[in-house]
Design an enzyme around this catalytic site. Structure first.
Site, PDB file in Angstrom:
ATOM      1  N   ASN A  89     -34.014 -51.161  72.221  1.00 63.56           N
ATOM      2  CA  ASN A  89     -35.193 -51.474  73.039  1.00 63.56           C
ATOM      3  C   ASN A  89     -34.813 -51.729  74.487  1.00 63.56           C
ATOM      4  O   ASN A  89     -33.729 -52.225  74.797  1.00 63.56           O
ATOM      5  CB  ASN A  89     -35.924 -52.691  72.478  1.00 63.56           C
ATOM      6  CG  ASN A  89     -36.533 -52.402  71.130  1.00 63.56           C
ATOM      7  OD1 ASN A  89     -36.611 -51.250  70.739  1.00 63.56           O
ATOM      8  ND2 ASN A  89     -36.953 -53.433  70.430  1.00 63.56           N
ATOM      9  N   HIS A 106     -30.025 -48.442  75.359  1.00 64.28           N
ATOM     10  CA  HIS A 106     -30.783 -47.415  76.091  1.00 64.28           C
ATOM     11  C   HIS A 106     -31.297 -47.900  77.436  1.00 64.28           C
ATOM     12  O   HIS A 106     -32.280 -47.379  77.960  1.00 64.28           O
ATOM     13  CB  HIS A 106     -31.943 -46.909  75.226  1.00 64.28           C
ATOM     14  CG  HIS A 106     -31.474 -46.156  74.023  1.00 64.28           C
ATOM     15  ND1 HIS A 106     -32.185 -46.062  72.849  1.00 64.28           N
ATOM     16  CD2 HIS A 106     -30.325 -45.455  73.810  1.00 64.28           C
ATOM     17  CE1 HIS A 106     -31.508 -45.342  71.975  1.00 64.28           C
ATOM     18  NE2 HIS A 106     -30.367 -44.977  72.522  1.00 64.28           N
TER      19      HIS A 106
HETATM   20  P1  NAD Z   1     -39.599 -45.654  66.543  1.00 69.25           P
HETATM   21  O1  NAD Z   1     -40.901 -45.822  67.257  1.00 69.25           O
HETATM   22  O2  NAD Z   1     -39.075 -44.293  66.336  1.00 69.25           O
HETATM   23  O3  NAD Z   1     -39.740 -46.322  65.090  1.00 69.25           O
HETATM   24  C1  NAD Z   1     -40.302 -47.592  64.906  1.00 69.25           C
HETATM   25  C2  NAD Z   1     -39.890 -48.115  63.543  1.00 69.25           C
HETATM   26  O4  NAD Z   1     -40.287 -49.477  63.464  1.00 69.25           O
HETATM   27  C3  NAD Z   1     -40.542 -47.395  62.362  1.00 69.25           C
HETATM   28  O5  NAD Z   1     -39.537 -47.131  61.403  1.00 69.25           O
HETATM   29  C4  NAD Z   1     -41.536 -48.415  61.810  1.00 69.25           C
HETATM   30  O6  NAD Z   1     -41.677 -48.370  60.392  1.00 69.25           O
HETATM   31  C5  NAD Z   1     -40.922 -49.717  62.224  1.00 69.25           C
HETATM   32  N1  NAD Z   1     -41.866 -50.805  62.459  1.00 69.25           N
HETATM   33  C6  NAD Z   1     -43.063 -50.775  63.107  1.00 69.25           C
HETATM   34  N2  NAD Z   1     -43.619 -51.989  63.133  1.00 69.25           N
HETATM   35  C7  NAD Z   1     -42.764 -52.824  62.487  1.00 69.25           C
HETATM   36  C8  NAD Z   1     -42.779 -54.214  62.181  1.00 69.25           C
HETATM   37  N3  NAD Z   1     -43.780 -55.017  62.547  1.00 69.25           N
HETATM   38  N4  NAD Z   1     -41.724 -54.725  61.510  1.00 69.25           N
HETATM   39  C9  NAD Z   1     -40.687 -53.938  61.100  1.00 69.25           C
HETATM   40  N5  NAD Z   1     -40.632 -52.621  61.367  1.00 69.25           N
HETATM   41  C10 NAD Z   1     -41.648 -52.076  62.061  1.00 69.25           C
HETATM   42  O7  NAD Z   1     -38.560 -46.603  67.281  1.00 69.25           O
HETATM   43  P2  NAD Z   1     -36.980 -46.468  67.511  1.00 69.25           P
HETATM   44  O8  NAD Z   1     -36.318 -46.002  66.271  1.00 69.25           O
HETATM   45  O9  NAD Z   1     -36.563 -47.750  68.124  1.00 69.25           O
HETATM   46  O10 NAD Z   1     -36.789 -45.282  68.547  1.00 69.25           O
HETATM   47  C11 NAD Z   1     -37.559 -45.210  69.681  1.00 69.25           C
HETATM   48  C12 NAD Z   1     -36.794 -45.145  70.991  1.00 69.25           C
HETATM   49  O11 NAD Z   1     -37.747 -45.501  71.987  1.00 69.25           O
HETATM   50  C13 NAD Z   1     -35.696 -46.166  71.127  1.00 69.25           C
HETATM   51  O12 NAD Z   1     -34.698 -45.625  71.910  1.00 69.25           O
HETATM   52  C14 NAD Z   1     -36.354 -47.321  71.853  1.00 69.25           C
HETATM   53  O13 NAD Z   1     -35.507 -47.867  72.832  1.00 69.25           O
HETATM   54  C15 NAD Z   1     -37.464 -46.704  72.638  1.00 69.25           C
HETATM   55  N6  NAD Z   1     -38.659 -47.592  72.655  1.00 69.25           N
HETATM   56  C16 NAD Z   1     -38.486 -48.899  73.012  1.00 69.25           C
HETATM   57  C17 NAD Z   1     -39.551 -49.781  73.010  1.00 69.25           C
HETATM   58  C18 NAD Z   1     -39.300 -51.217  73.416  1.00 69.25           C
HETATM   59  O14 NAD Z   1     -38.403 -51.451  74.234  1.00 69.25           O
HETATM   60  N7  NAD Z   1     -40.023 -52.191  72.853  1.00 69.25           N
HETATM   61  C19 NAD Z   1     -40.823 -49.348  72.619  1.00 69.25           C
HETATM   62  C20 NAD Z   1     -40.980 -47.978  72.269  1.00 69.25           C
HETATM   63  C21 NAD Z   1     -39.873 -47.121  72.279  1.00 69.25           C
END
Ligand code: NAD
Ligand code: ZN
Length: 236
Positions: A89, A106
């Protein structure tokens, strides 16, 4: 290096109100992520990319860490030599929960750096477009400190180092599409003896049969059990 690695993704911040990429209502549905977060996007879609991350920064300003961030940081402080939190994240919710040692693979949303001389600044929740478009040192363009798809991720070196000593891996809130965490478990040289997977639901990019325990429910509903297992492992 710590023997316990907590490897997190967008899902751990979902309950704080930050959209994931791939879930329903995720950012993928509302933006052409493949155009604005991919290597080269600062040449082809500069304005859209800068605006997208300006909005992400603003969006983070009022978001609070949730129970999972808080409990994990408490654990990290109690066992700094045993527990390492690693995140994909870019948000600052672990930092808001009090951590100063989370490994961001990242990049970090609040930082921007110069494309030419690498000068880095923390702009907090400000907008890059209006405030910091030029490097104060060399007047080149500043860019968000975000690793875009297909860009090199310098911090993966640190991830590989951490995984060398890892005995217990806990994976929370990642679909496994960006980093294939399964590979660390499958690696014949791996020291991993124990593993927990926690997502909302099964992901096609993760083989859940590789994990000793699988929790398909919210992180906030899983974290007490996870912390219990970690403490049991440390104190065994
Ligand atoms: P992803 O969006 O591909 O997958 C999200 C995962 O989280 C899914 O497997 C889902 O089942 C699970 N999930 C959703 N809500 C949940 C909860 N309440 N409790 C437990 N699990 C839950 O995310 P990713 O695999 O991290 O890949 C996305 C890329 O995008 C990463 O590189 C990330 O850094 C970036 N990203 C970051 C943010 C952030 O900084 N918050 C937000 C969106 C995307
Ligand atoms: Zn510069």
């Amino acid at each position: 290096m710590a023997k316990i690695v907590v490897f997190t993704g967008a899902g751990i911040s979902a309950e704080s109100g930050i959209s994931t990429f791939r879930d329903k209502d995720g950012l993928w549905e509302n933006y052409k992520i493949e155009e604005i977060c991919t290597a080269g996007c600062l040449n082809t879609k500069r304005d859209e990319t800068i605006k997208f991350y300006d909005l992400r920064r603003k969006d983070c300003e009022n978001k609070k860490p949730n129970y999972s961030h808080l409990e994990l940081v408490k654990l990290e402080k109690e066992y700094p030599n045993d527990v390492k939190i690693i995140t994909q994240n870019i948000d600052d919710l672990f930092e808001k929960a009090g951590s100063t040692s989370v490994l961001h693979l990242h990049g970090f949303l609040k930082e921007i750096y110069c494309e030419k001389c690498n000068f880095k600044i923390n702009i907090s929740y400000d907008s890059l477009k209006t405030l910091y478009n030029e490097c104060p040192k060399c007047y080149s363009f500043m860019r968000p400190n975000i690793v875009f798809f297909n860009e090199e991720a310098p911090k993966y070196e640190d991830l590989y180092k951490e995984m060398l000593d890892c005995e217990f891996i806990i994976v929370i809130g990642t679909s496994g599409n960006v980093i294939s965490i399964d590979n660390f478990i499958r690696n014949p040289h791996s020291r991993i003896k124990k593993s927990i997977l926690n997502n909302l639901k099964k992901s096609s990019a993760i083989n859940d049969r590789l994990y000793n325990k699988v929790l398909y429910k919210k992180a906030s509903e899983s974290i007490d059990e996870i912390i219990f297992d970690i403490k049991e492992y440390i104190n065994k």
